[in-house]
Design a protein around this motif. Structure first.
Motif, PDB file in Angstrom:
ATOM      1  N   LEU A  43      43.597  56.391  29.609  1.00  0.00           N
ATOM      2  CA  LEU A  43      43.810  57.439  30.600  1.00  0.00           C
ATOM      3  C   LEU A  43      44.356  56.873  31.900  1.00  0.00           C
ATOM      4  CD1 LEU A  43      40.866  60.010  30.455  1.00  0.00           C
ATOM      5  CD2 LEU A  43      43.296  60.475  30.310  1.00  0.00           C
ATOM      6  N   ALA A  44      43.814  55.748  32.321  1.00  0.00           N
ATOM      7  CA  ALA A  44      44.307  55.112  33.547  1.00  0.00           C
ATOM      8  C   ALA A  44      45.779  54.738  33.409  1.00  0.00           C
ATOM      9  CB  ALA A  44      43.457  53.884  33.876  1.00  0.00           C
ATOM     10  N   THR A  45      46.148  54.215  32.255  1.00  0.00           N
ATOM     11  CA  THR A  45      47.542  53.835  32.021  1.00  0.00           C
ATOM     12  C   THR A  45      48.456  55.060  32.027  1.00  0.00           C
ATOM     13  OG1 THR A  45      46.854  51.913  30.711  1.00  0.00           O
ATOM     14  CG2 THR A  45      49.112  52.695  30.404  1.00  0.00           C
ATOM     15  N   LEU A  46      48.032  56.130  31.354  1.00  0.00           N
ATOM     16  CA  LEU A  46      48.845  57.343  31.302  1.00  0.00           C
ATOM     17  C   LEU A  46      48.964  58.003  32.675  1.00  0.00           C
ATOM     18  CD1 LEU A  46      47.564  58.949  27.984  1.00  0.00           C
ATOM     19  CD2 LEU A  46      49.830  57.967  28.390  1.00  0.00           C
ATOM     20  N   ALA A  47      47.866  58.010  33.434  1.00  0.00           N
ATOM     21  CA  ALA A  47      47.897  58.627  34.761  1.00  0.00           C
ATOM     22  C   ALA A  47      48.815  57.864  35.698  1.00  0.00           C
ATOM     23  CB  ALA A  47      46.482  58.691  35.333  1.00  0.00           C
ATOM     24  N   ALA A  48      48.842  56.546  35.555  1.00  0.00           N
ATOM     25  CA  ALA A  48      49.737  55.739  36.394  1.00  0.00           C
ATOM     26  C   ALA A  48      51.191  55.966  36.022  1.00  0.00           C
ATOM     27  CB  ALA A  48      49.374  54.260  36.251  1.00  0.00           C
ATOM     28  N   ALA A  49      51.455  56.167  34.743  1.00  0.00           N
ATOM     29  CA  ALA A  49      52.833  56.322  34.279  1.00  0.00           C
ATOM     30  C   ALA A  49      53.390  57.714  34.537  1.00  0.00           C
ATOM     31  CB  ALA A  49      52.916  56.000  32.786  1.00  0.00           C
ATOM     32  N   HIS A  50      52.539  58.727  34.471  1.00  0.00           N
ATOM     33  CA  HIS A  50      53.043  60.106  34.508  1.00  0.00           C
ATOM     34  C   HIS A  50      52.526  60.924  35.683  1.00  0.00           C
ATOM     35  CE1 HIS A  50      54.668  59.383  30.535  1.00  0.00           C
ATOM     36  NE2 HIS A  50      53.476  59.007  30.110  1.00  0.00           N
ATOM     37  N   GLY A  51      51.576  60.402  36.453  1.00  0.00           N
ATOM     38  CA  GLY A  51      51.030  61.128  37.588  1.00  0.00           C
ATOM     39  C   GLY A  51      51.300  60.398  38.891  1.00  0.00           C
ATOM     40  N   ASN A  52      50.609  60.849  39.941  1.00  0.00           N
ATOM     41  CA  ASN A  52      50.808  60.224  41.254  1.00  0.00           C
ATOM     42  C   ASN A  52      49.733  59.209  41.603  1.00  0.00           C
ATOM     43  OD1 ASN A  52      48.592  61.822  41.865  1.00  0.00           O
ATOM     44  ND2 ASN A  52      49.682  63.183  43.277  1.00  0.00           N
ATOM     45  N   GLY A  53      48.907  58.844  40.617  1.00  0.00           N
ATOM     46  CA  GLY A  53      47.895  57.830  40.848  1.00  0.00           C
ATOM     47  C   GLY A  53      46.546  58.373  41.249  1.00  0.00           C
ATOM     48  N   LEU A  54      46.410  59.706  41.381  1.00  0.00           N
ATOM     49  CA  LEU A  54      45.144  60.322  41.763  1.00  0.00           C
ATOM     50  C   LEU A  54      44.527  61.047  40.578  1.00  0.00           C
ATOM     51  CD1 LEU A  54      45.972  61.816  45.284  1.00  0.00           C
ATOM     52  CD2 LEU A  54      44.701  59.723  44.767  1.00  0.00           C
ATOM     53  N   ILE A  55      43.213  60.931  40.453  1.00  0.00           N
ATOM     54  CA  ILE A  55      42.465  61.561  39.376  1.00  0.00           C
ATOM     55  C   ILE A  55      41.274  62.288  39.978  1.00  0.00           C
ATOM     56  CG2 ILE A  55      41.026  61.119  37.350  1.00  0.00           C
ATOM     57  CD1 ILE A  55      42.872  58.763  36.729  1.00  0.00           C
ATOM     58  N   ASP A  56      41.036  63.507  39.516  1.00  0.00           N
ATOM     59  CA  ASP A  56      39.912  64.311  39.986  1.00  0.00           C
ATOM     60  C   ASP A  56      38.877  64.477  38.888  1.00  0.00           C
ATOM     61  OD1 ASP A  56      41.077  64.808  42.489  1.00  0.00           O
ATOM     62  OD2 ASP A  56      42.095  66.609  41.763  1.00  0.00           O
ATOM     63  N   LEU A  57      37.617  64.525  39.293  1.00  0.00           N
ATOM     64  CA  LEU A  57      36.546  64.975  38.406  1.00  0.00           C
ATOM     65  C   LEU A  57      36.189  66.391  38.812  1.00  0.00           C
ATOM     66  CD1 LEU A  57      34.179  61.866  38.451  1.00  0.00           C
ATOM     67  CD2 LEU A  57      36.035  62.378  36.867  1.00  0.00           C
ATOM     68  N   SER A  58      36.177  67.311  37.870  1.00  0.00           N
ATOM     69  CA  SER A  58      35.910  68.702  38.206  1.00  0.00           C
ATOM     70  C   SER A  58      34.418  68.996  38.140  1.00  0.00           C
ATOM     71  CB  SER A  58      36.666  69.637  37.257  1.00  0.00           C
ATOM     72  OG  SER A  58      35.961  69.781  36.040  1.00  0.00           O
ATOM     73  N   SER A  59      34.034  70.149  38.697  1.00  0.00           N
ATOM     74  CA  SER A  59      32.628  70.560  38.688  1.00  0.00           C
ATOM     75  C   SER A  59      32.178  71.005  37.306  1.00  0.00           C
ATOM     76  CB  SER A  59      32.409  71.694  39.696  1.00  0.00           C
ATOM     77  OG  SER A  59      33.191  72.818  39.358  1.00  0.00           O
ATOM     78  N   ARG A  60      33.086  70.999  36.341  1.00  0.00           N
ATOM     79  CA  ARG A  60      32.724  71.325  34.959  1.00  0.00           C
ATOM     80  C   ARG A  60      32.799  70.101  34.051  1.00  0.00           C
ATOM     81  NH1 ARG A  60      34.133  77.406  33.149  1.00  0.00           N
ATOM     82  NH2 ARG A  60      33.133  78.452  34.896  1.00  0.00           N
ATOM     83  N   GLY A  61      32.732  68.924  34.654  1.00  0.00           N
ATOM     84  CA  GLY A  61      32.689  67.716  33.853  1.00  0.00           C
ATOM     85  C   GLY A  61      33.992  67.355  33.190  1.00  0.00           C
ATOM     86  N   ASN A  62      35.102  67.817  33.760  1.00  0.00           N
ATOM     87  CA  ASN A  62      36.416  67.478  33.223  1.00  0.00           C
ATOM     88  C   ASN A  62      37.122  66.485  34.138  1.00  0.00           C
ATOM     89  OD1 ASN A  62      36.162  69.380  31.061  1.00  0.00           O
ATOM     90  ND2 ASN A  62      36.623  71.017  32.513  1.00  0.00           N
ATOM     91  N   ILE A  63      38.200  65.915  33.638  1.00  0.00           N
ATOM     92  CA  ILE A  63      38.953  64.929  34.404  1.00  0.00           C
ATOM     93  C   ILE A  63      40.402  65.406  34.519  1.00  0.00           C
ATOM     94  CG2 ILE A  63      39.525  63.493  32.369  1.00  0.00           C
ATOM     95  CD1 ILE A  63      38.927  61.050  34.251  1.00  0.00           C
ATOM     96  N   GLN A  64      40.955  65.333  35.729  1.00  0.00           N
ATOM     97  CA  GLN A  64      42.284  65.882  35.993  1.00  0.00           C
ATOM     98  C   GLN A  64      43.232  64.796  36.475  1.00  0.00           C
ATOM     99  OE1 GLN A  64      40.948  70.370  37.408  1.00  0.00           O
ATOM    100  NE2 GLN A  64      41.643  68.929  38.958  1.00  0.00           N
TER     101      GLN A  64
END
Length: 376
Positions: A43-64
């Motif tokens: 997930l860290a690798t994919l988020a770095a490649a396709h996102g802006n480097g920020l990841i959120d944890l939601s109040s429903r136990g999900n990861i964004q």
């Protein structure tokens, strides 16, 4: 006259992302509320490649994953699919809205119920529940998820028996380990048949709709208070506002698998010491643990203020035990329930609301940050 904030009425997913001010928000619902170590690293690798480097944890136990480009989304989904982190269809994904207590043991009832409920919600005859309707599998000895958002809850009563609960009521229906999931699905079907314009169970019951007979066993009252520290299953660590950098996620992968929580915290499996990683909160007295702040401007196009810099400046001024919600607009997405103190951004300044929602009438309005530090 201020234009009311736009209410989407649905939550993002991986297959159905939502556009925000910084690109697509891609929400991943980890199966069973858990990410294996290899999945965390991937997930860290994919988020770095396709996102802006920020990841959120939601109040429903999900990861964004934030900041995903539209042209990069298909490649991201392909990578998530190879790691077993996406559903077959967006419809199944939206129904599989589940919270799982992080304190389960391999082979116990919680793991069994979670797997059975996952399969039931993926079936063709699953109830067509609204997008924000959710389940909580909270079948440890004592409940820990009662303050989190869910509509149908699976818990134990004080004697250790299983009960099925409709959110908003203090008593549940006694069920067995063999009937728990089928009863939960039957309650979901009942909700769909009777909900009318209501999207949440508590709102439907508050309107006067009565449940079928059988809900009479008092539920336990939650005493668990989440905080960073050690548990028998590993180390609990906090994240300010539930956000972390991809580098932080990659570092966590070296320590163990992760179990999701609705508290902007992660349980690092089998960790015998608190990871010393930047961005993690390991001090249970850190006031940032008592502040909820949404993404805010400019990443949210509806936000009027940069919420998190304001929250950090207000944190030292909170008294012991005081809880604060900072919302970029009146929607209050990050904390839809009442809070002792809420700061809501408006075009004219900051409103302070006491014991209410972000949209409620303020006790004081059009404040500056300096005004707020004195007011709280």
């Amino acid at each position: 006259m201020t234009t009311p904030p736009e209410i989407k009425g649905w939550c993002p997913g991986a297959l159905r992302p939502m556009m925000s001010g910084d690109g697509l928000v891609v929400r991943i619902r980890p199966f069973g509320g858990r990410l294996r170590r290899a999945q965390v690293d991937g997930l860290a690798t994919l988020a770095a490649a396709h996102g802006n480097g920020l990841i959120d944890l939601s109040s429903r136990g999900n990861i964004q994953i934030r900041g995903v480009r539209e042209d990069s989304h298909p490649k991201l989904i392909d990578g998530l699919a190879r790691m077993g982190l996406v559903d077959e269809t967006p419809e199944i994904e939206s129904r599989r809205n589940m919270l799982v207590t992080p304190f389960w043991l391999t082979g116990d009832s919680t793991e069994r119920f979670t797997a059975e409920l996952t399969a039931a919600l993926s079936a063709e005859d699953a109830p067509r529940i609204p997008h924000k309707f959710g389940f909580a599998v909270d079948t440890g000895r004592e409940p820990v998820l009662q303050t989190a958002s869910a509509d149908i809850r699976l818990e134990r009563d004080a004697g250790g028996g299983f009960i099925l609960l409709a959110d908003g009521l203090p008593a549940g229906k006694p069920v067995t380990s063999d009937s728990m999931v089928s009863e939960a699905l039957a309650l979901a079907h009942w909700f769909v048949a009777h909900r009318g314009a209501h999207n949440r169970m508590a709102a439907l019951l508050a309107s006067g709709q009565r449940l079928p007979a059988g809900f009479f066993v008092p539920r336990q009252r939650q005493s668990y208070q989440p905080k960073p520290g050690f548990t028998p299953l590993g180390a609990m660590v906090g994240l300010a506002f539930g956000q972390l950098q991809v580098e932080t996620l990659a570092s966590l992968a070296k320590h163990g698998g992760l179990r999701m929580t609705p508290w902007r915290m992660l349980l690092v499996e089998s960790a015998r010491q608190l990871p010393e990683i930047e961005d993690l909160i390991t001090d249970p007295d850190d006031p940032l643990l008592r502040i909820v702040a949404c993404t805010g401007a400019p990443r949210c196009p509806q936000g009027f203020i940069e919420t998190r810099p304001i929250a950090r400046q207000l944190a030292p001024h909170l008294s012991d035990g005081q809880f604060l919600h900072v919302s970029g607009c009146a929607k209050g997405c990050a904390h839809p329930r009442p809070a002792p103190l809420t700061v809501t951004g408006t075009p004219d300044g900051l409103n302070l609301i006491e014991n209410g929602h972000a949209s409620d009438a303020p006790a004081r309005e059009n404040l500056t940050l300096q005004d707020l530090t004195k007011a709280i």
